[in-house]
Design an enzyme around this catalytic site. Structure first.
Site, short mmCIF file in Angstrom:
data_model
loop_
_atom_site.label_atom_id
_atom_site.label_comp_id
_atom_site.label_asym_id
_atom_site.label_seq_id
_atom_site.Cartn_x
_atom_site.Cartn_y
_atom_site.Cartn_z
N PRO A 1 0.85 -1.21 0.00
CA PRO A 1 0.00 0.00 0.00
C PRO A 1 0.88 1.25 0.00
O PRO A 1 1.52 1.56 0.99
CB PRO A 1 -0.81 -0.13 1.29
CG PRO A 1 0.03 -1.00 2.17
CD PRO A 1 0.79 -1.94 1.28
N VAL B 1 2.02 5.15 -0.06
CA VAL B 1 1.67 6.50 0.37
C VAL B 1 2.79 7.40 -0.12
O VAL B 1 3.96 7.05 -0.02
CB VAL B 1 1.54 6.61 1.90
CG1 VAL B 1 1.35 8.07 2.32
CG2 VAL B 1 0.39 5.76 2.40
N ASP C 1 5.86 2.18 2.04
CA ASP C 1 4.94 1.06 2.27
C ASP C 1 4.27 1.28 3.62
O ASP C 1 4.91 1.21 4.67
CB ASP C 1 5.74 -0.25 2.25
CG ASP C 1 4.86 -1.48 2.37
OD1 ASP C 1 3.71 -1.36 2.83
OD2 ASP C 1 5.35 -2.58 2.03
N HIS C 2 2.96 1.52 3.59
CA HIS C 2 2.25 1.86 4.82
C HIS C 2 2.08 0.68 5.77
O HIS C 2 1.64 0.85 6.91
CB HIS C 2 0.87 2.46 4.48
CG HIS C 2 0.48 3.57 5.40
ND1 HIS C 2 0.88 3.65 6.71
CD2 HIS C 2 -0.31 4.68 5.20
CE1 HIS C 2 0.37 4.73 7.27
NE2 HIS C 2 -0.35 5.38 6.38
N ARG C 3 2.44 -0.52 5.33
CA ARG C 3 2.42 -1.66 6.25
C ARG C 3 3.57 -1.55 7.25
O ARG C 3 3.47 -2.06 8.37
CB ARG C 3 2.56 -2.97 5.48
CG ARG C 3 1.42 -3.30 4.54
CD ARG C 3 1.72 -4.54 3.72
NE ARG C 3 2.95 -4.38 2.93
CZ ARG C 3 3.46 -5.35 2.16
NH1 ARG C 3 2.86 -6.54 2.10
NH2 ARG C 3 4.57 -5.13 1.47
#
Length: 432
Positions: A227, A229, A403-405
Site C-alpha cells: 500500500p 503513500v 509502504d504503509h504496512r
C-alpha cells in the site's frame, strides 16, 4: 580423437531462468582459451559477457544472436583437443579438401560434432566428391536462414535496430560487402509487404523481454502488493549549492564530481539512522518486518536497455567524497549496460533522480523488497521568503513513497523532513 564439450548457459544472477544471445565473440573453427570472452548475453537485469570455462576449438554455435535461451541449455560446442589432428583429418577427408584448406567461416564447410538441432542442409551422406565446392573468395556470402547453424553478419547497431523493429536477421540477405546486413536491409525488411497502409495505422511492435519485461513485472507486483503513500516537500537548497561550489576548490574534492545527488544520498543515509523503519522490508512468508543495519542504496538509472537500479553497497559507511565517486562509477557503468546482475539485487532503499530530466517531482513506485523510495526533483531558481523578504533561491521538491504496512505517516514524515533539513542546511549533519 575429438573431445567435444558443451557449455550450457549459466545462471549469472540470482534465480534467472533465461537470457538472450546478443553477440557471439567467436565462430566455428576459432581456438579459445580458459576465461576468454566468447559471448555477450542480456538477462532480465543486465548485459553480461560470458567467459569460456575450458580451452579448445569451437565446433558449433548452438544458439543464434537474438535467440532467447533457457538456463542450462547448451549454447556452444568445443573440441577439447586443440591440436585437432584426428578431427581435422576426418573433416578434410569428408570435404575432399586435398588442398589443405580448413573451413573456419560461419556457414561454410563440414561440421564436427554437429548437433541434431542444426542439421546441415544438403550435407553429403557418403561421397568422395566435396560436400561444397571450394571457392577462391576468402569470405563467401552468408547462407539463408534455412541453412541453419550460422550467425547473420551484422554490426551491433544494426542488430539493435533489428531487435527494436522485431526483424529476424536470419531472413535477410545482406546487401553490404561480403554479405553484411545493413541498416537499409533491416528497415526494408521491417516495411510492411501488404498494400498501402491505412492512414492512422502506423505502428511497430517490440517483443516484451529482458529488462523491460522484468521491470514491468516488478512494478506491477509492487504496486498491487504494497500500500503506497506519497508525501511531498519543497526545500530551499541554496546552502547546499553554496557548499557544493566551495568544495570545488577544496583539495580533497578537486578531482571529484560532487553532484546534488551525492548530497541527497548522504542525507538519506543520515536520516535513516533516526527513522530505521524506512530501511526495512516486509517478509510476508515469515510474518516479520526485517530491519537492516546497513544501507544498500539503490539509484534508479535510465539506460538504453530500460530502467535499472544498481546499488551502492554499504552507502551509510561512506563519506561524501566516497559517495560521489561511487555514484559516478555506478551511473557510468549502468548507462553502458555493464552493471553486473549481482549489483542490482538486495537493495534496502532507493533514490530516483527525476531532476536530471528537468522534472520537479513524481509519485515513485517502490522497488520490490523495499519500503521507501525518494524522488529528487530539479533544482530551480524560484522566489522564496527569507526573513520576511521575497528573494531568489535555489529550490527543489522531494517526494517520498513508502509502504504503509511498515512505515507509518509519522515515521515517513519525520524521515522526509530530516532529508529536507539536511539539504537545506548541510551543517545539520553534525547533529545526526
Amino acid at each position: 580423437m575429438p573431445q567435444l564439450k558443451h557449455f550450457p548457459l549459466p545462471d549469472v544472477g540470482e534465480g534467472l531462468t533465461e537470457a538472450e544471445i546478443l553477440d557471439w565473440k567467436v565462430k566455428p573453427g576459432d581456438e579459445v582459451t580458459v576465461n576468454q570472452i566468447i559471448v555477450e548475453i542480456e538477462t532480465a537485469k543486465a548485459s553480461v559477457e560470458l567467459p569460456c570455462p575450458f580451452a579448445g576449438r569451437v565446433t558449433e554455435l548452438l544458439a543464434e544472436s537474438g535467440q532467447t535461451v533457457e538456463v542450462g541449455t547448451p549454447i556452444i560446442s568445443i573440441d577439447l583437443d586443440p591440436s585437432g589432428t584426428a578431427a581435422e583429418a576426418a573433416a578434410a577427408g569428408e570435404a575432399g579438401e586435398s588442398n589443405g584448406r580448413v573451413a573456419t567461416l560461419v556457414g561454410y564447410g563440414p561440421r564436427t560434432g554437429a548437433s541434431k538441432r542444426r542439421p546441415r542442409k544438403g550435407a553429403a551422406v557418403a561421397a568422395p566428391a566435396p560436400v561444397e565446392p571450394v571457392v577462391p573468395e576468402p569470405a563467401p556470402a552468408p547462407e539463408p536462414a534455412t541453412a541453419g547453424g550460422f550467425v547473420p553478419l551484422a554490426k551491433p547497431p544494426v542488430r539493435k535496430l533489428a531487435k527494436d523493429l522485431g526483424v529476424d536477421l536470419h531472413g535477410i540477405t545482406g546487401s553490404g560487402e561480403g554479405g553484411v546486413i545493413t541498416r537499409d536491409d533491416v528497415q526494408a525488411a521491417a516495411a510492411p509487404a501488404a498494400p498501402a497502409p491505412v492512414a492512422g495505422a502506423r505502428e511497430r511492435r517490440v517483443p516484451i523481454k529482458g529488462v523491460r519485461k522484468a521491470t514491468a513485472q516488478a512494478m506491477v507486483d509492487s504496486a498491487f502488493t504494497a500500500p503506497h503513500v506519497t508525501e511531498f516537500l519543497t526545500v530551499d537548497v541554496t546552502p547546499m549549492m553554496e557548499l557544493r561550489e566551495r568544495l570545488k576548490s577544496h583539495p580533497e574534492f578537486r578531482d571529484v564530481k560532487v553532484t546534488p545527488l551525492a548530497f541527497a544520498a548522504k542525507a538519506v543515509c543520515l536520516a535513516a539512522r533516526r527513522t530505521p523503519d524506512v530501511n526495512a522490508s516486509w517478509d510476508e512468508a515469515a510474518g516479520e518486518i526485517v530491519y537492516k543495519d546497513y544501507i544498500h542504496l539503490g539509484i534508479a538509472a535510465a539506460t538504453p536497455r530500460g530502467l535499472v537500479v544498481p546499488k551502492v553497497r554499504d552507502a551509510d559507511r561512506m563519506s561524501l567524497r566516497e559517495l560521489a565517486e561511487a555514484l559516478d562509477a555506478l551511473t557510468t557503468t549502468a548507462r553502458e549496460g555493464r552493471t553486473a546482475p549481482a549489483d542490482m539485487t538486495n537493495g534496502t532503499i532507493t533514490i530516483t533522480n527525476v531532476g536530471v530530466f528537468g522534472v520537479d517531482t513524481g509519485t515513485p513506485i517502490l522497488n520490490p523488497g523495499e519500503v521507501a523510495i525518494l524522488a529528487f526533483g530539479a533544482i530551480r531558481d524560484m522566489p522564496w521568503v527569507v526573513n520576511g523578504q521575497v528573494v531568489p533561491r535555489k529550490v527543489c521538491q522531494l517526494a517520498l513513497s513508502f509502504d504503509h504496512r511498515v512505515v507509518d505517516g509519522q515515521q515517513g514524515s519525520q524521515f522526509l523532513a530530516d532529508v529536507g533539513a539536511l539539504l537545506a542546511e548541510p551543517s545539520m549533519a553534525i547533529t545526526y
